[in-house]
Design a protein around this motif. Structure first.
Motif, PDB file in Angstrom:
ATOM      1  N   LYS A 432      31.880  52.036  28.013  1.00  0.00           N
ATOM      2  CA  LYS A 432      32.979  52.859  27.522  1.00  0.00           C
ATOM      3  C   LYS A 432      32.861  54.285  28.064  1.00  0.00           C
TER       4      LYS A 432
ATOM      5  N   HIS B   6      28.409  46.949  25.938  1.00  0.00           N
ATOM      6  CA  HIS B   6      29.155  47.284  24.720  1.00  0.00           C
ATOM      7  C   HIS B   6      28.358  47.116  23.444  1.00  0.00           C
ATOM      8  N   ASP B  10      31.190  50.498  20.039  1.00  0.00           N
ATOM      9  CA  ASP B  10      32.080  50.648  21.206  1.00  0.00           C
ATOM     10  C   ASP B  10      33.290  49.731  21.062  1.00  0.00           C
TER      11      ASP B  10
END
Lengths: 486, 457
Positions: A432, B6, B10
């Motif tokens: 991310k 992730h 997230d």
């Protein structure tokens, strides 16, 4: 930040490797076959070679060094174990014509990979022989032709290809002696079904489709399309470029495709290697099974063995001297085992999550998505038409400016039908934080474009070279160095 | 999930931005009837340690034996530096160098490679690689048909001494475009193509003549006469060559009066491991006039905005991503990483090192032939001059002898029965620079023991 050519390090009489010396006179090659002038290869030391090519490598952007969101290319992390296990000494040393009994370990990997790909694609049989996606496409269209020929249906020589398709699709049709017929795309990203229906007829050999398409959306009417094409006597070919998006979620075989190719260098993370090798395994349903390219691996009475043209007289035959890109297949096998049945659907999950997140973030930041009402698959398109109109800064300028922000550029100007487009595929292995930083860079580039367009047009400035003169490259062709030309 | 960064947090944050509750919703455009529930027949996830064990066991199971097989793939020593550099992430995990500014390393390397291949072949231009030797010849055949302005034919003459697998691949790849191959006879005494045998084709229209050097039997062809015949009959000459042999043998650009027109072949001998058949790479070079008919990528040198030299892909209007159905080929991905290895290999060895590899291989094969023909029941077949392979004839079927040799740790060569039954019990053998005199003695002793045994039996 430039590096001289290896030839410029060359000094007469300098050598890198001491090979066993042997006087010419001991060797029986008659003089008339002998080379008259030695080739001008570099005369350098081992250190010079190592330093030069290490420095060259450092001029590249790569997955290992940079975020590489190149749409339709699936630039995900290439796990190191896949490489080191494919390069175990016994695997590297094995001659392709060594007996099958002395390659059961190798053949076992290929056999299991075939089996895994069967369940992933929902097809009847897999051949790992094709050496790249385009050769897989070739195999697919050649099988479709062989099928029609065997039925006495020789007039079927038209291959339908959506206008958004990768260039290899129409080029493959030509390679196989067919004519590519383009099918337009609707504004919502789906294939124009009515146009497709009109194009179908007694000359239709088949259709080549990518699903999700190169526009980054799932072809929602795929079942109707396959029904229509089959009714018209044609077959369906699935271009597996975008399989990463649906791995473990849906299967081309269930969609009605008769054959497919998979890009193992995309979905199964084998390296792109600065242009290759790829691996374009093909899958077929029962209808096309007799025509599948050889060799493939089967289980016989004495263990695993190659299936050759002798076993499959109707096969389109071999497409390489030996067994395609065998070592790439070992890498794909290791990767597939490390994902396993649990990991494969998660690939599609996170690839899709990353694409949709990045698309939404960019849209929220004011960028225009080409298909805002659609779900992104594992990739999506931003069109910079508005920005170009406002500032004169084009998609290419954005791409070059991204290089200065430490990102490889997305795919630009493909598909051809979306103006000023960036095709962005983040892949599942990016975090991310990286995606957020990419959005920030895009916003910053736009800000700069509004204030000082020329600054963006001058990008990149941090790369080893600035923008290159492509026109000069083509007009004053310099593709082979000659001493005294620099 | 082994390679995903992730965290649960997230995922929550990302889903909130998108405006959905769970990842599953992102697949809602796929018709429900097409959704599958997992992949039960795929094995469960293996850790790196587990799969390492599996692969090590399989590699050990395959083992490696003293091998005298050639037939299109050759065992040469590969200096350690080649693959250590080739597998650097910056080469290994980069894409096709379409973004030139971010790919100068790969592009300059391709430019250097093209230069080296032009030097070896005495051609003007080279592309950045094809898939392998066989598919490179097929592309060369298609290129010749497009390029030969004096011929309207889609027929090609092919030496019967060309690797038979190459002949199959040419036929399989060019069939769709209507190419037809006419196979030339091979002289059963010399083991090569007799130029006079071409006279029956004089006056007929052929796009090209395909000549291997050395040929599949390791015998040298009279390439000057064959090239001149082709040109006198308005056909182009396609040379299919071993790049290591070119350190010693005359470059195709200097064959006959005018030289060959297109040169191609298998690049594997240049630093690429045998690896059960791939990945290898094909090379393709030609005279300048045919450059616009060439398939595949080409790197060129130019300058940047500041006038600084740099590299970029060029003449892309030939390629599928620009020209689509009118491209010179459908090839896109090539064999870039193998070209990286080959370029480093050629730099490391230089002309002198490559020549030593070639000559030592020739000498070792000559020694092998001498040692084996000293065994009762083994004789040489062809009288023509050899490179590093030779055909031997046994007094009994080859396969049973090869099987017995394999049991005793030796791969004795390649059985020619399938492709050349007319040669009788013929065996193709090869010894490169990697074989020592003691290896050759071991091989000959084992042959002798087996041949004597079977005779008793």
């Amino acid at each position: 930040m430039t590096e001289p050519l290896i030839f410029e390090y060359s000094r007469s009489g300098r050598r890198a490797v001491a090979q066993a010396p042997l006087a010419d006179s001991e060797v029986a090659i008659p003089g008339r076959f002998r080379r008259s002038k030695a080739p001008m290869l570099p005369q350098v030391t081992e250190l010079q070679v190592v330093r030069h090519y290490t420095r060259l490598s450092q001029l590249n952007y790569s997955i290992d060094t940079h975020f590489y969101p190149l749409g339709s290319c699936t630039m995900k992390y290439n796990p190191r174990a896949c490489n080191s296990l494919a390069m175990l000494p016994e695997f590297l040393a094995r001659h392709p014509l060594a007996p099958e009994e002395d390659g059961q370990g190798f053949l076992q990997c290929l056999y299991e990979l075939q089996e895994m790909l069967k369940s992933i694609t929902g097809l009847h049989e897999i051949s790992l022989a094709p050496m790249a996606g385009a050769q897989g496409e070739f195999a697919g269209v050649a099988m479709i032709r062989a099928y029609h020929d065997a039925r006495g249906d020789q007039q079927r020589d038209e291959i339908l290809v959506p206008d958004a398709a990768h260039g290899t699709n129409p080029a493959t049709a030509t390679m196989c002696g067919c004519r590519a017929v383009e099918i337009p795309t609707l504004a919502n990203g789906d294939v124009d079904f009515d146009a497709l229906e009109r194009a179908l007829g007694p000359k239709t050999a088949g259709i080549m489709l990518t699903n999700p398409s190169t526009l980054g959306v799932f072809e929602r009417r795929i079942l109707e399309i396959s029904k229509k094409v089959h009714q018209a006597g044609g077959l369906l070919y699935y271009d597996g470029a975008n399989l990463n998006a649906i791995l473990g979620k849906a299967r081309p075989g269930d969609m009605g495709f008769d054959c497919i190719h998979l890009n193992l260098h995309k979905t199964f993370s084998t390296p792109h290697g600065g242009g290759g090798p790829g691996s374009g395994a093909v899958g077929v349903n029962e209808r096309l099974s007799p025509y599948i390219p050889t060799p493939l691996v089967t289980r016989g009475d004495q263990g695993l063995r190659w299936v050759t043209q002798g076993d499959r007289p109707q096969s389109i035959g071999r497409l390489s001297a030996f067994m395609g890109n065998a070592g790439v297949l070992l890498r794909a096998y290791v990767y597939a085992r490390m994902l396993g049945r649990e990991g494969m659907p998660r690939v599609a999950d996170f690839a899709t999550l990353n694409a949709n997140y990045l698309a939404k973030r960019l849209a929220d930041a004011g960028f225009t998505l080409a298909f805002p009402e659609r779900r992104a698959s594992h990739e999506f398109i931003v069109t910079l038409k508005k920005e170009t109109r406002q500032t004169g800064v084009t998609a290419m300028d954005f791409a070059k400016a991204l290089l200065d922000h430490g990102f490889h550029a997305p795919t630009t100007y493909f598909p051809l039908l979306v103006p000023e487009c960036l095709l962005i595929e983040p892949t599942e292995t990016e975090s991310k934080e990286t995606l957020d930083a990419f959005v920030e860079a895009m916003v910053k580039i736009r800000e700069t474009a509004l204030q000082d367009a020329d600054k963006v047009k001058a990008a990149p400035v941090t790369t080893p070279v600035r923008r290159l003169d492509d026109v000069r490259a083509a007009k004053q062709l310099d593709i082979c160095w000659r001493p005294g030309t620099n | 999930m082994p390679f995903n960064p992730h965290t649960d947090e997230d995922v929550r944050e990302m889903l909130a931005v998108i405006g959905v509750d769970e990842i599953e919703q992102l697949f809602d455009e796929i018709p429900q009837s097409l959704r599958i529930d997992g992949l039960q027949s795929v094995p469960p996830m293996a850790t790196e340690m587990e799969i390492t064990r599996v692969m090590q066991e399989r590699a050990r199971q395959d083992g490696s034996k003293l091998s005298f097989i050639g037939a299109g793939a050759y065992e040469h020593h590969i200096p350690a530096a080649i693959w250590q550099i080739t597998t650097r992430g910056e080469f290994y995990s980069a894409y096709t160098p379409y973004q030139a500014e971010a790919s100068q390393g790969t592009l300059q390397l391709i430019y250097e490679y093209q230069t080296m291949m032009c030097e070896l072949t005495a051609m003007d231009v080279s592309n950045a690689s094809m898939y392998d030797g066989a598919s490179a010849v097929a592309e060369a055949a298609l290129m010749a048909v497009r390029a030969n302005r004096k011929s309207k034919s889609r027929r090609l003459l092919v030496a019967g001494t060309l690797n038979p697998r190459y002949r199959e691949v040419i036929a399989n790849i060019t069939k769709g475009q209507g190419l037809a191959l006419e196979q030339l006879p091979c002289c059963m005494e010399a083991g090569n193509t007799i130029p006079e045998s071409l006279q029956r084709y004089a006056g007929e229209d052929f796009a090209a003549l395909i000549i291997p050097q050395p040929n599949f039997f390791g015998v040298l062809e009279d390439v000057d006469a064959l090239t001149d015949w082709a040109h006198a009959n308005n056909a182009l000459t396609i040379a299919v060559v071993n790049p290591v042999a070119l350190a010693v043998l005359e470059a195709p650009g200097n064959w006959g009066e005018k030289g060959a027109d297109i040169v191609c072949g298998e690049g594997q001998p240049l630093g690429v491991p045998l690896s059960s058949g791939g990945p290898y790479f094909g090379f393709l070079a030609s005279r300048q006039v045919f450059v616009r008919q060439m398939p595949g990528r080409i790197a060129g040198r130019t300058v940047d905005l500041d006038g600084k030299p740099g590299f970029t892909l060029t003449l892309q209007a030939r390629e599928q991503h620009i020209r689509r159905s009118r491209a010179t080929s459908n090839i896109c991905t090539n064999q870039g990483l193998l070209v990286t290895a080959a370029t480093i290999y050629m730099s490391m060895l230089g002309a002198e090192g490559l020549k030593r590899v070639a000559l030592t291989s020739v000498a070792r094969t000559a020694q092998l032939v001498e040692a084996l023909t000293a065994v009762d029941g083994i004789e040489t077949v062809f009288s023509g001059p050899h490179f590093h392979e030779a055909v031997l004839r046994l007094d009994r079927p080859v396969q049973q002898v090869l099987d017995e040799l394999a049991h005793r740790g030796i791969f004795g060569g390649y059985d020619l029965h399938r492709y050349y039954p007319e040669l009788g019990h013929a065996l193709l053998v090869c010894a490169t620079e990697t074989k020592t005199e003691s290896d050759i003695k071991t091989c000959a002793d084992t042959f002798r023991a087996i041949m004597a045994d079977a005779r008793v039996a």
